[in-house]
Structure formats: structure tokens, C-alpha cells
Design a protein around this motif. Structure first.
Motif, short mmCIF file in Angstrom:
data_model
loop_
_atom_site.label_atom_id
_atom_site.label_comp_id
_atom_site.label_asym_id
_atom_site.label_seq_id
_atom_site.Cartn_x
_atom_site.Cartn_y
_atom_site.Cartn_z
N THR A 121 0.84 -1.20 0.00
CA THR A 121 0.00 0.00 0.00
C THR A 121 0.88 1.25 0.00
N VAL A 122 0.26 2.35 -0.30
CA VAL A 122 0.98 3.63 -0.30
C VAL A 122 1.61 3.89 1.07
N GLU A 123 0.85 3.69 2.10
CA GLU A 123 1.34 3.92 3.46
C GLU A 123 2.54 3.03 3.78
N ALA A 124 2.45 1.75 3.40
CA ALA A 124 3.54 0.82 3.68
C ALA A 124 4.80 1.16 2.89
N SER A 125 4.63 1.62 1.65
CA SER A 125 5.79 1.99 0.82
C SER A 125 6.56 3.15 1.44
N ILE A 126 5.83 4.14 1.94
CA ILE A 126 6.49 5.31 2.52
C ILE A 126 7.13 4.96 3.86
N ALA A 127 6.48 4.11 4.65
CA ALA A 127 6.99 3.76 5.98
C ALA A 127 8.11 2.74 5.94
N PHE A 128 8.31 2.08 4.80
CA PHE A 128 9.28 0.98 4.72
C PHE A 128 10.71 1.46 4.99
N GLY A 129 11.12 2.55 4.33
CA GLY A 129 12.48 3.05 4.50
C GLY A 129 12.83 3.40 5.93
N PRO A 130 12.01 4.21 6.61
CA PRO A 130 12.30 4.51 8.00
C PRO A 130 12.39 3.26 8.89
N SER A 146 1.72 11.71 7.73
CA SER A 146 1.99 13.14 7.76
C SER A 146 2.53 13.61 6.41
N LEU A 147 3.42 12.81 5.80
CA LEU A 147 4.00 13.18 4.52
C LEU A 147 2.97 13.09 3.40
N LEU A 148 2.08 12.12 3.48
CA LEU A 148 1.01 12.05 2.48
C LEU A 148 0.19 13.33 2.49
N ALA A 149 -0.14 13.79 3.68
CA ALA A 149 -0.90 15.05 3.78
C ALA A 149 -0.08 16.21 3.23
N ARG A 150 1.24 16.17 3.48
CA ARG A 150 2.10 17.29 3.05
C ARG A 150 2.22 17.37 1.54
N VAL A 151 2.14 16.23 0.85
CA VAL A 151 2.25 16.26 -0.61
C VAL A 151 0.87 16.34 -1.29
N GLY A 152 -0.17 16.58 -0.49
CA GLY A 152 -1.49 16.83 -1.05
C GLY A 152 -2.36 15.63 -1.25
N LEU A 153 -2.07 14.53 -0.56
CA LEU A 153 -2.89 13.33 -0.64
C LEU A 153 -3.49 13.05 0.74
N PRO A 155 -4.57 11.34 3.81
CA PRO A 155 -4.23 9.99 4.30
C PRO A 155 -5.42 9.06 4.43
N THR A 156 -6.57 9.56 4.87
CA THR A 156 -7.73 8.68 5.05
C THR A 156 -8.22 8.12 3.72
N ARG A 157 -7.92 8.81 2.62
CA ARG A 157 -8.36 8.36 1.30
C ARG A 157 -7.29 7.55 0.58
N PHE A 158 -6.02 7.89 0.80
CA PHE A 158 -4.97 7.31 -0.05
C PHE A 158 -4.04 6.33 0.67
N ALA A 159 -3.98 6.33 1.98
CA ALA A 159 -2.99 5.52 2.68
C ALA A 159 -3.13 4.03 2.38
N ALA A 160 -4.34 3.54 2.24
CA ALA A 160 -4.57 2.10 2.05
C ALA A 160 -4.65 1.71 0.57
N ARG A 161 -4.44 2.65 -0.33
CA ARG A 161 -4.53 2.33 -1.75
C ARG A 161 -3.23 1.69 -2.25
N TYR A 162 -3.34 1.01 -3.40
CA TYR A 162 -2.19 0.42 -4.06
C TYR A 162 -1.81 1.28 -5.28
#
Length: 347
Positions: A121-130, A146-153, A155-162
Motif C-alpha cells: 500500500t501507499v502507506e507501507a511503501s512510505i513507511a518501509f524506508g524509516p 503526515s508526509l502524504l498530507a504534506r504532498v497533497g494526498l 491519508p484517510t483516502r490514499f494511505a490504504a490504496r495500491y
């Protein structure tokens, strides 16, 4: 990270963040039916510095070595010779091991889809590196949201998407968020907006400018679009056949280029003005073979300023103004070219 002084800054603001010195990468190949060994001179003695807090653009035709240079900097491929310094420390040394360097330098690739794992998922991809670098899972996920929100996405809508559920612009925003997840100092953007349509491209460029300010970032921006480079870059380096032929402030280089190749690139840009249409091809011929490059100045077979001195001498990358350097014998005093400025005699 805030715009305050970074505690990782070892050399102060005057020291370049990245120094590339005589970087060389040749790819061995077999040439012809007999299998004669040869090399492709993809990167052949590249020199430049990236100052802290600036955006350095690299431009040039396809095959000039832009992306290979980026991969060499990131350590994705090994360089044959040359030196890479990050904030005064040699990359890969005991003082700056590759793991530490990669925590401070991230890359955004051109293909936004293949850059992401389709099974995550989008959330997992971003959290993987840290998480790989020791950040607890819950904290890494909070950072990702937090970063998803900062880049204009949202989180409640996009975090779980592929990735396949996102548009190209949305995927590239995810890639940018993922690059920022480790709180880097340098971000390498390799044609990061070239696959986007113009309206989305403008949004992403504005986002990159905002993020640079907010996160105190330094950018290496690789692009073939000179209009984009003019908009986002502080300085620009022009590459031709594996070498830097001109580097300087973006306003200076793009307004009054000193190298004939830079001038040809600028004249090839399309214009909306019907009275300013290109009627004559700015360059003749194809780029020379990187397996067997021309002698002397590598641009001389296609250059309108070519004289006998050009194929006989390799032009050094010398200064022609403040922070402006060019590798052209026609611009260097005492080179023997008829257009060269007069050599100043010391008093």
C-alpha cells in the motif's frame, strides 16, 4: 526537520554538500562479429559541486550520461574512478558508510509506477524506508501519513490504496513523500516530472519548491525540458557525450550560453510566437558514438565554430565569468581559436 541549521551539517554553509570529481564509468561491451572488446564511455570525467540549499539542474540530449551520473552518485552502480564527497566526507568510507549516506540522500525516478512495489500500500511503501533504518513501525506509519498530507494526498483516502489505484501525478507525489520519509538533505530527481501532463507537472514543481523551503532540502534536478530547468534551478550543468561542457547560474547559462551546444539546445526549444519559429535545424548530424568519441572537443563534428585547433585539443572546463565555466576553445584566452578572447598579460 525544519529550516533551521541541520545538526548533520559538518562543514558549515560554505562547504558544498556534494562534490563530484573526475567521475568515470565505462561499460564494457563486445564490438562487431569478432567480439572485439570495447567500452561505452557513459560518464567520462564529470566534475561539479552542489551547494547546500540550491537546486542544480543537469540537461543534455538522451544518452549524454545524466541518469548514469545520478545512479553513480546514489551508489546504484559502481564508478570506475573519481571521487564522490558528501559534506566533505568520502561516500562509502568509514566516516560516511553507504547506509548513512543513503539515509541523507534519496532519489525520485522518472517512472512513477515501476518505482513502487505493486504489492504494498501507499502507506507501507512510505513507511518501509524509516523502518529499515530503525524507526519503530508506529512512528514510521505516523510519518508516512503526515508526509502524504504534506504532498497533497489525504491519508484517510490514499494511505490504504495500491499504486495501480492512483494516477501518474498521485504516484509521483507518493514517490516524493517516500523520498522525504528518511528526512534527507539531498534529493536526486531524475526526470521526475517528464512523464506528467503539463497541468500536473506545474503542480508537482510548485510542490517541490515548497518542500525544499520547508524541509531545508538540496536538489539535483535532471531534465531534458529547459523551461522546467529555468523555472526550478539555481544553477545548471550541460552534459554532452559523458562530459560537462558548461555549468553556471541558470539565468546566465540559459540567457546567454557560452558553449555552442548549449546554444543549440536553447534554439531547439519550441516557441509559441509565430514570428520566432525554427526554420533551420540548430544541430546537424547525430551524437557521436560513445564507444569511439571524437578527438579533442567531442562536439567539434557538429559545431559551427569548429577550427583545426578543436579536434587537436581537449578544452578544459574553465571559468568565463563568476561561477560560470565552459569547455570551449573559442571562449578561452590563448587557446589558438580565432574567436578566443585575447590573453591578458600580467602587469
Amino acid at each position: 526537520m525544519s529550516a533551521a541549521i541541520d545538526i548533520r551539517d559538518r562543514g558549515g554553509p560554505a562547504q558544498p554538500l556534494l562534490t563530484v570529481d573526475k567521475l568515470i564509468k565505462h561499460f564494457p561491451i563486445k564490438k562487431g562479429l569478432g567480439g572485439k572488446k570495447a567500452v561505452v564511455r557513459a560518464v567520462d570525467g564529470v566534475d561539479f559541486e552542489i551547494l547546500k540549499g540550491e537546486t542544480l539542474g543537469i540537461v543534455g540530449e538522451s544518452g549524454c550520461g545524466k541518469s548514469t551520473t545520478a545512479k553513480l552518485i546514489m551508489g546504484l552502480i559502481e564508478h570506475d574512478s573519481g571521487q564522490l564527497l558528501f559534506d566533505g566526507e568520502k561516500i562509502g568510507s568509514r566516516a560516511l558508510p553507504m547506509r548513512s549516506f543513503r539515509a541523507q540522500t534519496q532519489m525520485v525516478f522518472q517512472d512513477s509506477y515501476s518505482s513502487l512495489n505493486p504489492r504494498m500500500t501507499v502507506e507501507a511503501s512510505i513507511a518501509f524506508g524509516p523502518q529499515v533504518h530503525g524507526v519503530p513501525k508506529r512512528q514510521a506509519i505516523e510519518r508516512a501519513r503526515s508526509l502524504l498530507a504534506r504532498v497533497g494526498l489525504e491519508p484517510t483516502r490514499f494511505a490504504a490504496r495500491y499504486p495501480h489505484e492512483l494516477s501518474g501525478g498521485q504516484r509521483q507525489r507518493v514517490n516524493i513523500a517516500r523520498a522525504l520519509a528518511l528526512e534527507p538533505r539531498l534529493v536526486v530527481l531524475d526526470e521526475a516530472v517528464s512523464a506528467l501532463d503539463k497541468s500536473v507537472e506545474a503542480q508537482v514543481l510548485n510542490l517541490l519548491l515548497d518542500l525544499k523551503q520547508d524541509f531545508n532540502l538540496t536538489y539535483l534536478f535532471i531534465s531534458h525540458d529547459l523551461n522546467v530547468v529555468r523555472f526550478i534551478c539555481d544553477r545548471v550543468a550541460v552534459m554532452y557525450l559523458g562530459q560537462v561542457v558548461e555549468i553556471g547560474p541558470a539565468d546566465t547559462v540559459l540567457a546567454s550560453p557560452s558553449h555552442p551546444y548549449t546554444a543549440a539546445l536553447l534554439s531547439s526549444m519550441p516557441s509559441l510566437d509565430p514570428d520566432n519559429r525554427t526554420e533551420v535545424a540548430p544541430l546537424a548530424g547525430d551524437p557521436p558514438n560513445p564507444i569511439d568519441p571524437p578527438s579533442g572537443c567531442r562536439f567539434h563534428p557538429r559545431c559551427s565554430l569548429m577550427e583545426p585547433v578543436c579536434p587537436a585539443n581537449v578544452p578544459p572546463l574553465d571559468g568565463v565569468g563568476e561561477l560560470h565555466r565552459v569547455a570551449c576553445l573559442a571562449r578561452q584566452p590563448g587557446s589558438g581559436h580565432s574567436l578566443a578572447p585575447a590573453q591578458q598579460v600580467a602587469a
